[in-house]
Enzyme design. Structure first.
Site, short mmCIF file in Angstrom:
data_model
loop_
_atom_site.label_atom_id
_atom_site.label_comp_id
_atom_site.label_asym_id
_atom_site.label_seq_id
_atom_site.Cartn_x
_atom_site.Cartn_y
_atom_site.Cartn_z
N SER A 203 -21.28 16.43 30.70
CA SER A 203 -20.62 15.27 30.11
C SER A 203 -21.61 14.11 29.98
O SER A 203 -22.64 14.26 29.34
CB SER A 203 -19.39 14.90 30.94
OG SER A 203 -18.55 14.01 30.25
N ASP A 281 -14.18 20.41 22.33
CA ASP A 281 -14.36 19.77 23.63
C ASP A 281 -13.13 18.93 23.97
O ASP A 281 -12.76 18.01 23.22
CB ASP A 281 -15.61 18.91 23.60
CG ASP A 281 -15.90 18.26 24.93
OD1 ASP A 281 -16.69 18.82 25.70
OD2 ASP A 281 -15.30 17.20 25.22
N HIS A 348 -14.30 21.60 28.96
CA HIS A 348 -15.27 20.53 29.20
C HIS A 348 -15.97 20.83 30.52
O HIS A 348 -15.32 21.13 31.51
CB HIS A 348 -14.55 19.18 29.27
CG HIS A 348 -15.46 17.98 29.28
ND1 HIS A 348 -16.22 17.62 28.19
CD2 HIS A 348 -15.72 17.07 30.25
CE1 HIS A 348 -16.90 16.51 28.49
NE2 HIS A 348 -16.62 16.17 29.73
#
Length: 403
Positions: A203, A281, A348
């Protein structure tokens, strides 16, 4: 550091220095944390694989002497990391994972962030579980289990970048200094002798691994095999459901100079890089494509919470988002040194979770899962560039469903 990354650093300094006037987009604090930290359940093939084994808990090390270098968290406390030592054939190999957790783009948001583990080591967990790519078990992490494995904590709010402060708000924007202080400390603990090294992150940490990839390469001896992995770090300047650019507006003046988004950086990275990303995502679907500001009537609410509730037209919109991603990585994929695993999942951060990194039913493209794909690429057993067929063809996904 490459030209694009030096350029980004200069721009970010200006951005953080001007944060008083960059007001507006906080989206109810969504950018303060990783969405994978929210209350989630698995759907699809991975429904029974969400149990996490916390058998390896690794303690927090604060970087003593960092304050003298100005390398401090948003609130001025010491930065830190978690280190689990390698052994045997992995004793001189190092895996560095940069923690993710969103960003803060206003003084108000950053002041709030100081009261959390994302802005202060006072609030960080003293121990955290090492799972997925950080696991010390060969049956969970076949290629990196016996390496020195490090998780660098994220407390600057800007992907380990920027070098400024706001004295009135008592905010320290010292991500670049934190990065350097952590690397210097780890070098003193043996990383300088590494024969193999992998910089990874998820991330906001995945973005940081892109930003710092070449710099990491330059820190280590030329004889060291160095590569980088970005997991869920391919944040895109995409059109949202209202026709606007939510993420562009969030990053404000930074993106106006075409330097923040990874799509503008990955082609200039010299060091071998592996991009691991879900084509849909889940963080970008919720925070960039269909946030409340772009969907005031909540037409996308059910879809973004559970992909099985998306309408035909919503799926078509998401297919266009996927196509945009594939177009942007086309140049990157032409370099033989690079790797790709783009699966058509609503997920994710797939390298951090055991069920998606390496398990009996982890996601596959063809017949290969994420851990083996990354390992084959890193060790040059074979190149790996794989792009999944479009949704809903992949039945191995561990799609995230938000309560």
């Amino acid at each position: 550091m490459g030209m694009a990354l030096r350029f980004w650093g200069l721009i970010l300094i200006g951005f953080l220095g001007c944060m008083k006037w960059v007001e507006g987009f906080e989206y109810d604090g969504l950018f303060h944390f990783n969405k994978t930290e929210m209350s989630i359940v698995q759907s699809g093939y991975g429904a029974s694989a969400a149990v996490v084994d916390y058998s390896l808990m690794v303690g927090l090390t604060l970087i003593q002497g960092a304050a003298a270098k100005g390398a401090v968290c948003l609130d001025g406390t010491l930065p830190g990391y978690h280190l689990h030592r390698g052994s045997g054939s992995g004793a001189n190999s190092w895996l560095i994972q940069l923690e993710g957790g969103g960003w803060c783009n206003t003084i108000r948001a950053c002041v709030y962030r100081k009261t959390t583990r994302r802005g202060s080591s006072n609030h960080m967990e003293k121990q955290i579980p090492f799972t997925g790519i950080l696991s010390n078990k060969a049956e969970e992490n076949p290629d990196f289990f016996n390496w020195n494995r490090v998780k660098v904590r994220y407390c600057d709010g800007a992907s380990f970048a920027g070098d400024n402060e706001d004295k009135a708000a008592q905010l320290h924007f010292r991500g670049q200094r934190i990065w350097l202080a952590a690397m210097e400390d780890l070098m003193s603990k043996g990383m300088r002798y590494a024969n193999q090294a992998l910089l990874s992150g998820c991330s906001a940490g995945g973005l940081a691994s892109i930003l710092h990839c070449d710099e990491f390469r330059d820190l280590l001896p030329r004889s060291t095999k160095v590569k980088c992995l970005s997991d869920a770090g391919l944040f895109m300047d995409a059109v949202d459901v209202s026709g606007g650019h939510t993420l562009r507006n969030f990053f404000g003046g930074v993106v106006s100079l075409q330097c923040f988004f990874p799509q503008n950086l990955i082609a200039n990275i010299r060091t071998p890089m592996f991009l691991l990303n879900a084509a849909y995502d889940s963080w970008q679907v919720q925070a960039s494509l269909a946030p409340p500001s772009a969907d005031p009537h909540g037409n996308w609410h059910d879809c973004k919470m559970n992909n099985e509730r998306c309408s035909t037209s919503q799926i078509q919109f998401l297919q266009e988002f996927r196509n945009h991603m594939l177009n942007l990585i086309r140049g990157f994929s032409r370099f033989p040194k690079n790797g790709l695993f783009i699966n058509s999942c609503f997920a994710h951060c797939q390298s951090e979770r055991q069920d998606t990194w390496f398990s009996d039913n982890s996601p596959l493209i063809g017949n290969k899962g994420i851990a083996l794909a990354v390992g084959d690429w890193y060790f040059d057993r074979e190149g790996f560039k794989a792009i999944d067929c479009a949704y809903p063809c992949d039945k191995t996904c561990h799609n995230l469903v938000f309560k």
